[in-house]
Design a protein around this motif. Structure first.
Motif, PDB file in Angstrom:
ATOM      1  N   GLU A  79      10.174  41.602 -61.924  1.00  0.00           N
ATOM      2  CA  GLU A  79      10.324  40.571 -60.904  1.00  0.00           C
ATOM      3  C   GLU A  79      11.518  39.658 -61.163  1.00  0.00           C
ATOM      4  OE1 GLU A  79       9.156  39.095 -57.329  1.00  0.00           O
ATOM      5  OE2 GLU A  79       8.086  40.684 -58.357  1.00  0.00           O
ATOM      6  N   THR A  80      11.639  39.139 -62.396  1.00  0.00           N
ATOM      7  CA  THR A  80      12.692  38.168 -62.696  1.00  0.00           C
ATOM      8  C   THR A  80      13.383  38.500 -64.015  1.00  0.00           C
ATOM      9  OG1 THR A  80      11.440  36.459 -61.542  1.00  0.00           O
ATOM     10  CG2 THR A  80      13.213  35.713 -62.976  1.00  0.00           C
ATOM     11  N   VAL A  81      14.722  38.562 -63.961  1.00  0.00           N
ATOM     12  CA  VAL A  81      15.559  38.824 -65.130  1.00  0.00           C
ATOM     13  C   VAL A  81      16.449  37.614 -65.356  1.00  0.00           C
ATOM     14  CG1 VAL A  81      17.375  40.298 -66.101  1.00  0.00           C
ATOM     15  CG2 VAL A  81      15.640  41.297 -64.584  1.00  0.00           C
ATOM     16  N   LEU A  82      16.527  37.166 -66.613  1.00  0.00           N
ATOM     17  CA  LEU A  82      17.507  36.154 -67.003  1.00  0.00           C
ATOM     18  C   LEU A  82      18.645  36.887 -67.695  1.00  0.00           C
ATOM     19  CD1 LEU A  82      15.364  34.039 -66.376  1.00  0.00           C
ATOM     20  CD2 LEU A  82      15.906  32.936 -68.529  1.00  0.00           C
ATOM     21  N   LEU A  83      19.847  36.689 -67.207  1.00  0.00           N
ATOM     22  CA  LEU A  83      21.041  37.301 -67.771  1.00  0.00           C
ATOM     23  C   LEU A  83      21.884  36.186 -68.371  1.00  0.00           C
ATOM     24  CD1 LEU A  83      22.938  39.746 -68.124  1.00  0.00           C
ATOM     25  CD2 LEU A  83      23.742  39.338 -65.787  1.00  0.00           C
ATOM     26  N   ILE A  84      22.008  36.181 -69.702  1.00  0.00           N
ATOM     27  CA  ILE A  84      22.716  35.111 -70.403  1.00  0.00           C
ATOM     28  C   ILE A  84      23.970  35.692 -71.041  1.00  0.00           C
ATOM     29  CG2 ILE A  84      22.525  33.293 -72.141  1.00  0.00           C
ATOM     30  CD1 ILE A  84      19.407  33.689 -71.915  1.00  0.00           C
ATOM     31  N   ASP A  85      25.121  35.320 -70.483  1.00  0.00           N
ATOM     32  CA  ASP A  85      26.402  35.823 -70.971  1.00  0.00           C
ATOM     33  C   ASP A  85      27.484  34.843 -70.551  1.00  0.00           C
ATOM     34  OD1 ASP A  85      28.830  37.336 -71.393  1.00  0.00           O
ATOM     35  OD2 ASP A  85      27.602  39.144 -71.386  1.00  0.00           O
ATOM     36  N   ASP A  86      28.345  34.463 -71.473  1.00  0.00           N
ATOM     37  CA  ASP A  86      29.381  33.460 -71.174  1.00  0.00           C
ATOM     38  C   ASP A  86      30.599  34.041 -70.463  1.00  0.00           C
ATOM     39  OD1 ASP A  86      29.988  34.781 -73.697  1.00  0.00           O
ATOM     40  OD2 ASP A  86      31.631  33.358 -73.881  1.00  0.00           O
ATOM     41  N   ASP A  87      30.718  35.355 -70.402  1.00  0.00           N
ATOM     42  CA  ASP A  87      31.856  35.985 -69.740  1.00  0.00           C
ATOM     43  C   ASP A  87      31.512  36.216 -68.265  1.00  0.00           C
ATOM     44  OD1 ASP A  87      33.283  38.621 -68.784  1.00  0.00           O
ATOM     45  OD2 ASP A  87      34.520  37.777 -70.400  1.00  0.00           O
ATOM     46  N   LYS A  88      32.201  35.508 -67.379  1.00  0.00           N
ATOM     47  CA  LYS A  88      31.881  35.562 -65.949  1.00  0.00           C
ATOM     48  C   LYS A  88      32.044  36.956 -65.356  1.00  0.00           C
ATOM     49  CE  LYS A  88      32.806  30.755 -64.807  1.00  0.00           C
ATOM     50  NZ  LYS A  88      33.588  29.825 -63.980  1.00  0.00           N
ATOM     51  N   ASN A 115      27.242  43.018 -64.623  1.00  0.00           N
ATOM     52  CA  ASN A 115      25.865  43.303 -65.043  1.00  0.00           C
ATOM     53  C   ASN A 115      24.855  42.905 -63.977  1.00  0.00           C
ATOM     54  OD1 ASN A 115      26.655  44.477 -67.430  1.00  0.00           O
ATOM     55  ND2 ASN A 115      26.372  42.619 -68.638  1.00  0.00           N
ATOM     56  N   LYS A 116      25.096  41.781 -63.324  1.00  0.00           N
ATOM     57  CA  LYS A 116      24.183  41.354 -62.258  1.00  0.00           C
ATOM     58  C   LYS A 116      24.180  42.386 -61.130  1.00  0.00           C
ATOM     59  CE  LYS A 116      22.911  37.635 -59.154  1.00  0.00           C
ATOM     60  NZ  LYS A 116      23.145  36.271 -58.684  1.00  0.00           N
ATOM     61  N   ARG A 117      25.340  42.894 -60.773  1.00  0.00           N
ATOM     62  CA  ARG A 117      25.417  43.920 -59.711  1.00  0.00           C
ATOM     63  C   ARG A 117      24.670  45.192 -60.121  1.00  0.00           C
ATOM     64  NH1 ARG A 117      28.230  43.849 -54.997  1.00  0.00           N
ATOM     65  NH2 ARG A 117      28.584  46.059 -55.279  1.00  0.00           N
ATOM     66  N   ILE A 118      24.837  45.607 -61.360  1.00  0.00           N
ATOM     67  CA  ILE A 118      24.141  46.815 -61.847  1.00  0.00           C
ATOM     68  C   ILE A 118      22.629  46.614 -61.767  1.00  0.00           C
ATOM     69  CG2 ILE A 118      23.655  48.208 -63.909  1.00  0.00           C
ATOM     70  CD1 ILE A 118      26.657  47.720 -64.667  1.00  0.00           C
ATOM     71  N   ILE A 119      22.173  45.447 -62.201  1.00  0.00           N
ATOM     72  CA  ILE A 119      20.729  45.165 -62.209  1.00  0.00           C
ATOM     73  C   ILE A 119      20.185  45.082 -60.786  1.00  0.00           C
ATOM     74  CG2 ILE A 119      18.949  43.500 -62.866  1.00  0.00           C
ATOM     75  CD1 ILE A 119      20.885  42.722 -65.228  1.00  0.00           C
ATOM     76  N   THR A 120      20.869  44.359 -59.911  1.00  0.00           N
ATOM     77  CA  THR A 120      20.347  44.168 -58.554  1.00  0.00           C
ATOM     78  C   THR A 120      20.409  45.451 -57.717  1.00  0.00           C
ATOM     79  OG1 THR A 120      22.485  43.273 -57.820  1.00  0.00           O
ATOM     80  CG2 THR A 120      20.784  41.682 -58.441  1.00  0.00           C
TER      81      THR A 120
END
Length: 134
Positions: free
Chosen positions: A3-12, A18-23
């Motif tokens: 349901e919910t993923v937290l993605l923590i990364d300082d490189d925009k 990564n957000k696109r791959i996950i979604t």
């Protein structure tokens, strides 16, 4: 379904990819992004509010400036047990250093250690390993 993923990364740029791959993966619904461990930690501390969803998966980079991944894990382990027990924390990093890999296996709260880049295959492995019965 996660349901919910937290993605923590300082490189925009990495965070965006990564957000696109996950979604785009059909078994992951919401992705919340944080540019630092300190910001993510503040979010997790606010979860006591009933309308905030507890993350099922946390993907954490190790090498970040304001609070690195190891510092985040130390603070994360001090959070309410209900949050920790509800989430799988997986390190997602470029570090292939055997000391980092070994350290991750001996720290409470860390479920896995994955080397970037993130891919659908790696997401499938996460699902099979940690969410097959959820």
């Amino acid at each position: 379904m996660v349901e919910t993923v937290l993605l923590i990364d300082d490189d925009k740029a990495t965070q965006y990819i990564n957000k696109r791959i996950i979604t785009k993966h059909h078994d992951f619904k919401n992705v919340l992004t944080f540019l630092g461990g300190d910001i993510a930690l503040s979010y997790l501390k606010s979860i006591n509010v009933s309308f905030i969803k507890k993350p099922q998966l946390i993907l954490l980079d190790l090498n970040m400036p304001s609070m690195n991944g190891w510092e985040f894990i130390e603070a994360y382990n001090q959070l309410d047990d209900e949050i920790i027990e509800h989430s799988k924390l997986i390190i997602l990093t470029t570090s292939t250093d055997p000391r980092d890999i070994s350290r991750s296996k001996n720290i409470k709260g860390v479920s896995d250690y994955i080397i970037k880049p993130l891919s659908n295959e790696k997401l499938d492995l996460i699902l099979e390993s940690y969410f097959v019965n959820s």
